[in-house]
Motif scaffolding. Structure first.
Motif, PDB file in Angstrom:
ATOM      1  N   MET A  75       4.051  33.507  67.132  1.00  0.00           N
ATOM      2  CA  MET A  75       3.049  34.081  66.224  1.00  0.00           C
ATOM      3  C   MET A  75       1.739  33.302  66.339  1.00  0.00           C
ATOM      4  SD  MET A  75       2.822  36.503  63.964  1.00  0.00           S
ATOM      5  CE  MET A  75       2.041  37.009  62.450  1.00  0.00           C
ATOM      6  N   ASN A  76       1.845  31.987  66.500  1.00  0.00           N
ATOM      7  CA  ASN A  76       0.657  31.138  66.616  1.00  0.00           C
ATOM      8  C   ASN A  76      -0.156  31.523  67.852  1.00  0.00           C
ATOM      9  OD1 ASN A  76      -0.788  29.016  65.410  1.00  0.00           O
ATOM     10  ND2 ASN A  76      -0.024  27.541  66.907  1.00  0.00           N
ATOM     11  N   VAL A  77       0.564  31.746  68.955  1.00  0.00           N
ATOM     12  CA  VAL A  77      -0.099  32.136  70.205  1.00  0.00           C
ATOM     13  C   VAL A  77      -0.753  33.514  70.047  1.00  0.00           C
ATOM     14  CG1 VAL A  77       0.349  32.818  72.595  1.00  0.00           C
ATOM     15  CG2 VAL A  77       1.390  30.763  71.672  1.00  0.00           C
ATOM     16  N   SER A 102       3.435  23.907  69.429  1.00  0.00           N
ATOM     17  CA  SER A 102       2.537  24.905  68.812  1.00  0.00           C
ATOM     18  C   SER A 102       2.387  26.141  69.686  1.00  0.00           C
ATOM     19  CB  SER A 102       1.157  24.289  68.551  1.00  0.00           C
ATOM     20  OG  SER A 102       0.413  24.190  69.759  1.00  0.00           O
ATOM     21  N   LEU A 129       0.503  26.329  72.345  1.00  0.00           N
ATOM     22  CA  LEU A 129      -0.863  26.483  72.846  1.00  0.00           C
ATOM     23  C   LEU A 129      -1.178  25.646  74.089  1.00  0.00           C
ATOM     24  CD1 LEU A 129      -2.693  26.707  69.402  1.00  0.00           C
ATOM     25  CD2 LEU A 129      -2.046  28.552  70.927  1.00  0.00           C
ATOM     26  N   ALA A 155      -3.217  23.825  63.487  1.00  0.00           N
ATOM     27  CA  ALA A 155      -2.519  23.748  64.778  1.00  0.00           C
ATOM     28  C   ALA A 155      -1.338  24.711  64.879  1.00  0.00           C
ATOM     29  CB  ALA A 155      -2.044  22.320  65.024  1.00  0.00           C
ATOM     30  N   TYR A 156      -0.645  24.933  63.752  1.00  0.00           N
ATOM     31  CA  TYR A 156       0.602  25.702  63.834  1.00  0.00           C
ATOM     32  C   TYR A 156       0.538  27.081  63.169  1.00  0.00           C
ATOM     33  CZ  TYR A 156       2.565  21.453  65.679  1.00  0.00           C
ATOM     34  OH  TYR A 156       2.805  20.371  66.474  1.00  0.00           O
ATOM     35  N   PHE A 157      -0.437  27.271  62.284  1.00  0.00           N
ATOM     36  CA  PHE A 157      -0.502  28.570  61.600  1.00  0.00           C
ATOM     37  C   PHE A 157      -1.795  29.320  61.884  1.00  0.00           C
ATOM     38  CE2 PHE A 157       1.773  25.874  58.187  1.00  0.00           C
ATOM     39  CZ  PHE A 157       2.968  25.933  58.888  1.00  0.00           C
ATOM     40  N   GLN A 158      -2.810  28.612  62.430  1.00  0.00           N
ATOM     41  CA  GLN A 158      -4.097  29.272  62.663  1.00  0.00           C
ATOM     42  C   GLN A 158      -4.423  29.417  64.143  1.00  0.00           C
ATOM     43  OE1 GLN A 158      -5.827  30.286  60.033  1.00  0.00           O
ATOM     44  NE2 GLN A 158      -5.119  29.067  58.322  1.00  0.00           N
ATOM     45  N   GLY A 159      -3.570  28.912  65.022  1.00  0.00           N
ATOM     46  CA  GLY A 159      -3.788  29.096  66.453  1.00  0.00           C
ATOM     47  C   GLY A 159      -4.872  28.227  67.059  1.00  0.00           C
ATOM     48  N   SER A 162      -3.750  33.351  67.873  1.00  0.00           N
ATOM     49  CA  SER A 162      -4.906  32.708  68.517  1.00  0.00           C
ATOM     50  C   SER A 162      -5.679  33.703  69.376  1.00  0.00           C
ATOM     51  CB  SER A 162      -4.459  31.515  69.358  1.00  0.00           C
ATOM     52  OG  SER A 162      -3.842  31.950  70.547  1.00  0.00           O
ATOM     53  N   ILE A 199      -2.060  20.478  60.225  1.00  0.00           N
ATOM     54  CA  ILE A 199      -0.839  21.242  60.506  1.00  0.00           C
ATOM     55  C   ILE A 199      -1.139  22.737  60.424  1.00  0.00           C
ATOM     56  CG2 ILE A 199       1.487  21.801  59.637  1.00  0.00           C
ATOM     57  CD1 ILE A 199       1.546  19.077  60.787  1.00  0.00           C
ATOM     58  N   ASP A 200      -1.869  23.131  59.377  1.00  0.00           N
ATOM     59  CA  ASP A 200      -2.223  24.536  59.194  1.00  0.00           C
ATOM     60  C   ASP A 200      -2.989  25.066  60.399  1.00  0.00           C
ATOM     61  OD1 ASP A 200      -1.040  24.643  56.764  1.00  0.00           O
ATOM     62  OD2 ASP A 200      -2.778  25.455  55.698  1.00  0.00           O
ATOM     63  N   LEU A 231       7.558  31.133  65.055  1.00  0.00           N
ATOM     64  CA  LEU A 231       6.352  30.471  64.530  1.00  0.00           C
ATOM     65  C   LEU A 231       5.370  30.191  65.669  1.00  0.00           C
ATOM     66  CD1 LEU A 231       5.228  29.323  61.850  1.00  0.00           C
ATOM     67  CD2 LEU A 231       6.066  27.105  62.594  1.00  0.00           C
ATOM     68  N   ALA A 232       5.885  29.636  66.780  1.00  0.00           N
ATOM     69  CA  ALA A 232       5.018  29.346  67.926  1.00  0.00           C
ATOM     70  C   ALA A 232       4.517  30.642  68.568  1.00  0.00           C
ATOM     71  CB  ALA A 232       5.780  28.512  68.951  1.00  0.00           C
ATOM     72  N   THR A 280      -6.221  24.948  69.139  1.00  0.00           N
ATOM     73  CA  THR A 280      -5.807  23.857  70.021  1.00  0.00           C
ATOM     74  C   THR A 280      -6.367  22.567  69.420  1.00  0.00           C
ATOM     75  OG1 THR A 280      -7.807  23.940  71.355  1.00  0.00           O
ATOM     76  CG2 THR A 280      -5.972  25.358  72.045  1.00  0.00           C
ATOM     77  N   GLN A 281      -5.871  21.430  69.912  1.00  0.00           N
ATOM     78  CA  GLN A 281      -6.380  20.153  69.378  1.00  0.00           C
ATOM     79  C   GLN A 281      -7.865  19.993  69.685  1.00  0.00           C
ATOM     80  OE1 GLN A 281      -3.669  17.118  70.822  1.00  0.00           O
ATOM     81  NE2 GLN A 281      -2.136  17.652  69.287  1.00  0.00           N
TER      82      GLN A 281
END
Lengths: 184, 258
Positions: free
Chosen positions: A40-42, B17, B19, A148-152, A45, A145-146, A37-38, A154-155
């Motif tokens: 894929m997130n990276v 995450s 990132l 930060a973790y599924f769309q790549g 992004s 959550i979407d 999951l992480a 950053t905060q």
């Protein structure tokens, strides 16, 4: 007379490293189960395209398998190593190619819409009780959550996209995770 | 910074995450190494996010894993197939050329030495038939082993190397109906002369013998073992096995999966 044997607690990271060194493909299954999951997130992004991101993740898993027996946990943490390979592979993928940049230009409304789309899942899943659990997560938290973790995102990017102070994003994110941990 | 303030800073959510920058991620890992509470927090965040992602269909598709595993497994065989194809093509080309140029000569020679050649090929045929029978036997054995490994009725327990041999590993299969126990060695050092490995089940702090096994990589049926256990363990014992486990020579251990 029998003797008890002390049983060592082996972390999933250690299990993966051992399997990688032994060239056992169970390592790849455990990496996928725990870290995909992480990763894929990276990748997402960077490439900002779901189908391309999936191809890259597949290549990354093969690359990890090829390099795994030389991975040295004394030099880097397993997770950091996995993320580095994922990021580098995603960057390589984008070189010389024209990628869609649409993901991050999606409006907040779209994310809310995505959140709503989650509600439209099958009746069968509702029967399984999954959506009763998910519904306990407020829309605003689900959106964070979407992103930060599924769309790549950053905060910092979330803060810009939602026009919220960074501190508020961090607080809400912790609250969202806290809610998730209560549910799942 | 105390660990609570560190956890509240929100950095762990970012870390999970994927990132964070590499430098920041390494700092988190360094901090987690010295603060088990932080490590537990990271694991808990990752676990809940992973569970949530699976529930809402946002986890990466399992087809990605399937394809990657297929790539991993087919890579050597593909190059072998490629080499074989190249080799076959070359041989065919040479054969055609040779046949065209030397057809009459070969025919004449064949007439002269036919009796000797027939005898030679008869012996060769017998050798090939024997090899085929052995191969069929091997296929039958592998097929029955595959049945054990893939059967849904079997519980699978991974055993990992302990300090004596950290890289060692093996897998135990237990049929949940018949309680037949099988072991497949992944990697285990060759035992010293006069010694053998022995499998034990740890139940309530006591080691129960499951049986000795040979040091090879084929799947071995050990015995039938009834009842629950906390873990399975492999020790090095005198040839023929011991009545009590030699704890100091424990090579592998794996916890019960349920």
């Amino acid at each position: 007379m029998s003797h008890p044997v002390p049983i060592l607690s082996i972390s999933v990271e250690d299990q993966i490293v051992r399997y990688l060194h032994a060239k056992n493909d169970r390592a790849i299954e455990l990496i996928f189960e725990n870290y995909s999951l992480a990763m894929m997130n990276v990748i997402r992004s960077v490439v900002k395209n779901e189908a391309v991101a999936e191809d890259v993740l597949q290549k990354v898993l093969v690359k990890i398998w090829e390099k795994g027996d030389s991975f040295n946990p004394q030099k880097a943490g397993l997770y950091t190593w996995l993320i580095r390979i994922s990021k580098n592979a995603a960057i390589d993928e984008t070189r010389g190619k024209d990628f869609l940049r649409s993901r991050k230009s999606e409006s907040v409304d779209n994310f809310v819409f995505n959140g709503e789309a989650i509600h439209q899942k099958s009746v069968q899943e509702r029967k399984n009780g999954v959506w009763e659990s998910v519904n306990q997560l407020p829309d605003a938290q689900r959106c964070l959550i979407d992103m930060a973790y599924f769309q790549g995102y950053t905060q910092k990017e979330i803060s810009q996209e939602l026009n919220l102070p960074l501190g508020t994003v961090k607080t809400r994110m912790r609250k969202a995770i806290s809610t998730l941990r209560r549910i799942f | 910074m105390d660990f609570k303030a560190y956890i509240d800073s929100g950095i762990l959510e970012l870390y999970v995450s994927g990132l964070l920058s590499e430098t920041e991620a390494q700092q988190v890992e360094e901090y987690a190494t010295h603060h088990p509470e932080v490590k537990q927090e990271i694991d808990a965040i990752r676990s809940s996010i992973n569970n949530y992602a699976r529930q809402v269909g946002k986890a990466p598709s399992s087809s990605i894993l399937t394809k990657a595993l297929a790539d991993i497994q087919k890579e050597p065989s593909e190059s072998e197939a490629s080499r074989e194809a190249t080799s076959t093509n070359t041989e065919k080309a040479e054969t055609v050329s040779s046949t065209r140029d030397w057809y009459k000569i070969v025919a004449s020679i064949a007439l002269l030495i036919s009796v000797g050649v027939n005898g030679y090929f008869f012996n060769e045929l017998q050798t090939v038939q024997n090899e085929q029978a052995q191969a069929n036997q091997q296929i039958a054995t592998l097929s029955s082993q595959l049945d054990v490994v893939t059967s849904a009725a079997n519980m699978e327990i991974a055993l990992y190397g302990l300090d004596v041999s950290p890289k060692s590993h093996a897998t135990v299969y237990i049929n949940e109906q018949t309680r037949d126990v099988y072991i497949k060695i992944g990697d285990l050092p060759v035992p010293p002369s006069g010694h053998q490995y022995q499998l034990w089940a740890d139940r309530d702090g006591h080691m129960h013998n499951i049986g000795v096994f040979h040091h090879n990589k084929s799947l071995q049926h050990l015995t039938v073992f009834e009842g629950d256990f906390e873990s399975l363990n492999v020790t090095l014992e005198e040839e023929g096995g011991s009545e009590t486990a030699t704890v100091e020579r424990a090579y592998l251990s794996g916890k019960a999966t349920s």
